[in-house]
Scaffold this motif. Structure first.
Motif, PDB file in Angstrom:
ATOM      1  N   MET A  20      49.415 -45.351 -58.822  1.00 38.13           N
ATOM      2  CA  MET A  20      50.657 -45.058 -59.532  1.00 38.13           C
ATOM      3  C   MET A  20      50.713 -43.587 -59.917  1.00 38.13           C
ATOM      4  SD  MET A  20      53.431 -46.637 -60.609  1.00 38.13           S
ATOM      5  CE  MET A  20      52.986 -48.375 -60.790  1.00 38.13           C
ATOM      6  N   ALA A  21      49.616 -43.066 -60.459  1.00 40.03           N
ATOM      7  CA  ALA A  21      49.582 -41.662 -60.861  1.00 40.03           C
ATOM      8  C   ALA A  21      49.760 -40.745 -59.656  1.00 40.03           C
ATOM      9  CB  ALA A  21      48.264 -41.355 -61.570  1.00 40.03           C
ATOM     10  N   THR A  22      49.065 -41.053 -58.561  1.00 37.73           N
ATOM     11  CA  THR A  22      49.156 -40.230 -57.353  1.00 37.73           C
ATOM     12  C   THR A  22      50.565 -40.235 -56.790  1.00 37.73           C
ATOM     13  OG1 THR A  22      46.849 -40.708 -56.791  1.00 37.73           O
ATOM     14  CG2 THR A  22      48.254 -39.899 -55.019  1.00 37.73           C
ATOM     15  N   SER A  23      51.172 -41.418 -56.704  1.00 39.18           N
ATOM     16  CA  SER A  23      52.501 -41.520 -56.103  1.00 39.18           C
ATOM     17  C   SER A  23      53.568 -40.841 -56.949  1.00 39.18           C
ATOM     18  CB  SER A  23      52.870 -42.996 -55.879  1.00 39.18           C
ATOM     19  OG  SER A  23      52.851 -43.715 -57.097  1.00 39.18           O
ATOM     20  N   ALA A 135      38.247 -38.525 -57.596  1.00 38.42           N
ATOM     21  CA  ALA A 135      38.166 -37.127 -57.162  1.00 38.42           C
ATOM     22  C   ALA A 135      39.439 -36.710 -56.423  1.00 38.42           C
ATOM     23  CB  ALA A 135      36.951 -36.938 -56.256  1.00 38.42           C
ATOM     24  N   GLU A 136      39.961 -37.596 -55.589  1.00 38.38           N
ATOM     25  CA  GLU A 136      41.199 -37.287 -54.858  1.00 38.38           C
ATOM     26  C   GLU A 136      42.383 -37.199 -55.812  1.00 38.38           C
ATOM     27  OE1 GLU A 136      40.188 -39.296 -50.512  1.00 38.38           O
ATOM     28  OE2 GLU A 136      41.022 -40.537 -52.118  1.00 38.38           O
ATOM     29  N   LEU A 137      42.403 -38.067 -56.819  1.00 36.34           N
ATOM     30  CA  LEU A 137      43.468 -37.992 -57.826  1.00 36.34           C
ATOM     31  C   LEU A 137      43.402 -36.663 -58.568  1.00 36.34           C
ATOM     32  CD1 LEU A 137      45.755 -39.108 -59.530  1.00 36.34           C
ATOM     33  CD2 LEU A 137      44.056 -40.342 -60.918  1.00 36.34           C
ATOM     34  N   LEU A 138      42.196 -36.197 -58.866  1.00 33.79           N
ATOM     35  CA  LEU A 138      42.052 -34.910 -59.538  1.00 33.79           C
ATOM     36  C   LEU A 138      42.594 -33.783 -58.658  1.00 33.79           C
ATOM     37  CD1 LEU A 138      41.002 -33.279 -61.930  1.00 33.79           C
ATOM     38  CD2 LEU A 138      38.762 -33.190 -60.798  1.00 33.79           C
ATOM     39  N   GLN A 139      42.322 -33.840 -57.349  1.00 35.46           N
ATOM     40  CA  GLN A 139      42.869 -32.847 -56.425  1.00 35.46           C
ATOM     41  C   GLN A 139      44.395 -32.865 -56.452  1.00 35.46           C
ATOM     42  OE1 GLN A 139      41.338 -33.494 -52.498  1.00 35.46           O
ATOM     43  NE2 GLN A 139      39.212 -33.128 -53.072  1.00 35.46           N
ATOM     44  N   VAL A 140      44.958 -34.063 -56.443  1.00 29.84           N
ATOM     45  CA  VAL A 140      46.421 -34.199 -56.466  1.00 29.84           C
ATOM     46  C   VAL A 140      46.990 -33.600 -57.745  1.00 29.84           C
ATOM     47  CG1 VAL A 140      48.303 -35.873 -56.631  1.00 29.84           C
ATOM     48  CG2 VAL A 140      46.491 -36.201 -54.941  1.00 29.84           C
ATOM     49  N   THR A 189      52.309 -28.828 -50.943  1.00 27.79           N
ATOM     50  CA  THR A 189      52.951 -30.092 -51.291  1.00 27.79           C
ATOM     51  C   THR A 189      52.614 -31.175 -50.282  1.00 27.79           C
ATOM     52  OG1 THR A 189      54.784 -28.833 -52.260  1.00 27.79           O
ATOM     53  CG2 THR A 189      55.164 -31.164 -51.860  1.00 27.79           C
ATOM     54  N   SER A 190      52.505 -30.798 -49.013  1.00 33.20           N
ATOM     55  CA  SER A 190      52.127 -31.771 -47.985  1.00 33.20           C
ATOM     56  C   SER A 190      50.761 -32.365 -48.277  1.00 33.20           C
ATOM     57  CB  SER A 190      52.130 -31.105 -46.604  1.00 33.20           C
ATOM     58  OG  SER A 190      53.428 -30.672 -46.248  1.00 33.20           O
ATOM     59  N   VAL A 191      49.848 -31.534 -48.785  1.00 33.72           N
ATOM     60  CA  VAL A 191      48.508 -32.012 -49.131  1.00 33.72           C
ATOM     61  C   VAL A 191      48.592 -33.017 -50.270  1.00 33.72           C
ATOM     62  CG1 VAL A 191      46.230 -31.337 -49.962  1.00 33.72           C
ATOM     63  CG2 VAL A 191      47.444 -29.885 -48.338  1.00 33.72           C
ATOM     64  N   VAL A 192      49.458 -32.723 -51.249  1.00 35.63           N
ATOM     65  CA  VAL A 192      49.623 -33.635 -52.383  1.00 35.63           C
ATOM     66  C   VAL A 192      50.147 -34.983 -51.907  1.00 35.63           C
ATOM     67  CG1 VAL A 192      50.863 -34.042 -54.536  1.00 35.63           C
ATOM     68  CG2 VAL A 192      49.983 -31.756 -54.027  1.00 35.63           C
ATOM     69  N   ALA A 193      51.194 -34.957 -51.083  1.00 30.60           N
ATOM     70  CA  ALA A 193      51.823 -36.196 -50.630  1.00 30.60           C
ATOM     71  C   ALA A 193      50.983 -36.922 -49.592  1.00 30.60           C
ATOM     72  CB  ALA A 193      53.213 -35.890 -50.057  1.00 30.60           C
ATOM     73  N   LEU A 194      50.111 -36.192 -48.913  1.00 35.36           N
ATOM     74  CA  LEU A 194      49.253 -36.787 -47.889  1.00 35.36           C
ATOM     75  C   LEU A 194      48.441 -37.938 -48.457  1.00 35.36           C
ATOM     76  CD1 LEU A 194      48.112 -36.379 -44.931  1.00 35.36           C
ATOM     77  CD2 LEU A 194      46.286 -35.061 -45.994  1.00 35.36           C
ATOM     78  N   GLN A 195      47.963 -37.794 -49.690  1.00 36.79           N
ATOM     79  CA  GLN A 195      47.168 -38.837 -50.316  1.00 36.79           C
ATOM     80  C   GLN A 195      47.992 -40.102 -50.546  1.00 36.79           C
ATOM     81  OE1 GLN A 195      44.046 -38.406 -50.728  1.00 36.79           O
ATOM     82  NE2 GLN A 195      43.774 -36.203 -50.619  1.00 36.79           N
ATOM     83  N   ALA A 196      49.299 -39.930 -50.698  1.00 39.69           N
ATOM     84  CA  ALA A 196      50.144 -41.075 -51.045  1.00 39.69           C
ATOM     85  C   ALA A 196      50.673 -41.822 -49.824  1.00 39.69           C
ATOM     86  CB  ALA A 196      51.321 -40.599 -51.911  1.00 39.69           C
ATOM     87  N   VAL A 197      51.263 -41.100 -48.884  1.00 39.04           N
ATOM     88  CA  VAL A 197      51.974 -41.783 -47.796  1.00 39.04           C
ATOM     89  C   VAL A 197      51.468 -41.425 -46.412  1.00 39.04           C
ATOM     90  CG1 VAL A 197      54.062 -42.064 -49.170  1.00 39.04           C
ATOM     91  CG2 VAL A 197      53.779 -40.005 -47.791  1.00 39.04           C
ATOM     92  N   GLY A 198      50.477 -40.536 -46.316  1.00 37.05           N
ATOM     93  CA  GLY A 198      49.985 -40.168 -45.002  1.00 37.05           C
ATOM     94  C   GLY A 198      50.825 -39.080 -44.356  1.00 37.05           C
ATOM     95  N   VAL A 199      50.327 -38.594 -43.227  1.00 34.42           N
ATOM     96  CA  VAL A 199      50.963 -37.467 -42.547  1.00 34.42           C
ATOM     97  C   VAL A 199      52.381 -37.800 -42.079  1.00 34.42           C
ATOM     98  CG1 VAL A 199      50.859 -36.091 -40.424  1.00 34.42           C
ATOM     99  CG2 VAL A 199      48.815 -36.369 -41.822  1.00 34.42           C
ATOM    100  N   ILE A 200      52.564 -38.990 -41.528  1.00 33.50           N
ATOM    101  CA  ILE A 200      53.833 -39.313 -40.879  1.00 33.50           C
ATOM    102  C   ILE A 200      54.989 -39.387 -41.868  1.00 33.50           C
ATOM    103  CG2 ILE A 200      55.064 -41.127 -39.612  1.00 33.50           C
ATOM    104  CD1 ILE A 200      52.537 -41.689 -38.069  1.00 33.50           C
ATOM    105  N   LEU A 201      54.747 -39.947 -43.057  1.00 37.00           N
ATOM    106  CA  LEU A 201      55.835 -40.183 -43.997  1.00 37.00           C
ATOM    107  C   LEU A 201      56.028 -39.061 -45.011  1.00 37.00           C
ATOM    108  CD1 LEU A 201      55.355 -44.003 -44.732  1.00 37.00           C
ATOM    109  CD2 LEU A 201      56.966 -42.927 -43.170  1.00 37.00           C
ATOM    110  N   VAL A 202      55.183 -38.032 -44.956  1.00 39.60           N
ATOM    111  CA  VAL A 202      55.318 -36.926 -45.907  1.00 39.60           C
ATOM    112  C   VAL A 202      56.701 -36.305 -45.822  1.00 39.60           C
ATOM    113  CG1 VAL A 202      54.586 -34.564 -46.376  1.00 39.60           C
ATOM    114  CG2 VAL A 202      52.881 -36.336 -46.131  1.00 39.60           C
ATOM    115  N   VAL A 203      57.204 -36.137 -44.608  1.00 42.46           N
ATOM    116  CA  VAL A 203      58.497 -35.469 -44.434  1.00 42.46           C
ATOM    117  C   VAL A 203      59.609 -36.215 -45.163  1.00 42.46           C
ATOM    118  CG1 VAL A 203      59.012 -36.643 -42.258  1.00 42.46           C
ATOM    119  CG2 VAL A 203      60.047 -34.432 -42.748  1.00 42.46           C
ATOM    120  N   ALA A 204      59.503 -37.542 -45.244  1.00 45.06           N
ATOM    121  CA  ALA A 204      60.528 -38.316 -45.946  1.00 45.06           C
ATOM    122  C   ALA A 204      60.559 -37.949 -47.427  1.00 45.06           C
ATOM    123  CB  ALA A 204      60.260 -39.812 -45.781  1.00 45.06           C
TER     124      ALA A 204
END
Length: 289
Positions: A20-23, A135-140, A189-204
């Motif tokens: 939830m926090a990451t998204s 650790a990934e959440l901290l990066q985000v 920003t792509s790196v931030v969203a990458l953790q949430a939805v992956g590479v393909i859906l980041v653009v959305a």
């Protein structure tokens, strides 16, 4: 199940709290940046950078470095390659973007196929929101805070660049620097969203919130409020739906954003298809009377 239990049950799991926090962080940061991308017309650029980070993530995994580091390096590499080829050849920008992002994305797919791993690297492509570690959440959080702070602090300069780059240059700003800064922020920003939805859906996540807000208001200051509000709501709603329907969390978040965009596209009072039709119909009835 009463409404309170419906809301509380998913949050009783630590992985859901991290998800939830990451998204929400990813949704807010992506939405704020999307306001400028929609105005400048850089939807394809957001797509390019978000896909181009894939080989960086895979190489980071190979050497044992944080995924974010590899993604940032290749995000900036993609931006640099696009600028160099565009400025040193007769090829138009859209073609250059297509060449760079498809080549780097293909490189990432090849690296995944040849990299021995006990971890399923395909989650980089499709997202692994429920598997986000502390650790990934901290990066985000860190990358999201840096990106958001820069966007808000320089919002007037970026807005002037988006509306009138010539005027921005006339008052002493450097449009090339501002453009490069926006491209760099797309990479972060792509790196931030990458953790949430992956590479393909980041653009959305980089495009839909800004486009939705653009249909709701003519004032950019309101866009900067509406877009992250809508995006954060969709992130929470999509995550709850994915929990109870047992579906892809990243996919549900993007579907929620797409559904809200469809509603706004149809029913926005000033820009919606049905809204404009009803307004036009009322005007004709008033004139006929």
């Amino acid at each position: 199940m009463n409404p309170l239990d419906f809301l509380i049950e998913p949050l009783s799991y630590e992985f859901m709290v991290r998800a939830m926090a990451t998204s929400v962080i990813a949704a807010i940061v992506c939405a704020v940046l999307s306001c400028w991308l929609v105005l400048v017309g850089w939807s394809l650029m957001g797509d390019a950078v978000s896909h181009a980070v894939l080989p960086g993530v895979v190489l980071a995994y190979v050497v044992g470095a944080p995924f974010a580091l590899g993604a940032i390096v290749f995000g900036f590499l993609a931006v640099a390659l696009i600028g160099i080829i565009r400025n040193t050849s007769r090829i138009k920008e859209d073609a250059v973007i297509g060449i760079v992002f498809t080549t780097l994305f293909a490189l990432g797919l090849v690296l995944i196929s040849v990299t021995p791993s006990q971890t399923d690297l395909n989650h980089i492509i499709f997202g692994n929101l429920l598997g986000v570690s502390s650790a990934e959440l901290l990066q985000v959080i860190i990358l999201g805070a840096v990106t958001f702070s820069i966007l808000i602090f320089k919002r007037r300069d970026f807005t002037l660049y988006a509306f009138d780059a010539v005027h921005a240059h006339a008052i002493g700003l450097n449009p090339k620097v501002l453009g490069a800064a926006l491209l760099g922020l797309i990479a972060l920003t792509s790196v931030v969203a990458l953790q949430a939805v992956g590479v393909i859906l980041v653009v959305a996540m980089l495009i839909i919130p800004g486009a939705t807000a653009y249909l709701l208001t003519d004032r950019f200051s309101r866009m900067l409020v509406l877009a992250p509000t809508i995006s954060a709501f969709c992130a929470v709603a999509g995550l709850y739906l994915s929990y109870y329907l047992d579906t892809s969390s990243g996919g549900m978040i993007v579907l929620a954003e797409g559904a809200v965009f469809a509603l706004v596209y149809l029913f926005s009072p000033t820009q919606g298809v049905i809204g404009k039709y009803l307004t036009s119909r009322r005007r004709r009835q008033t004139v006929s009377k």
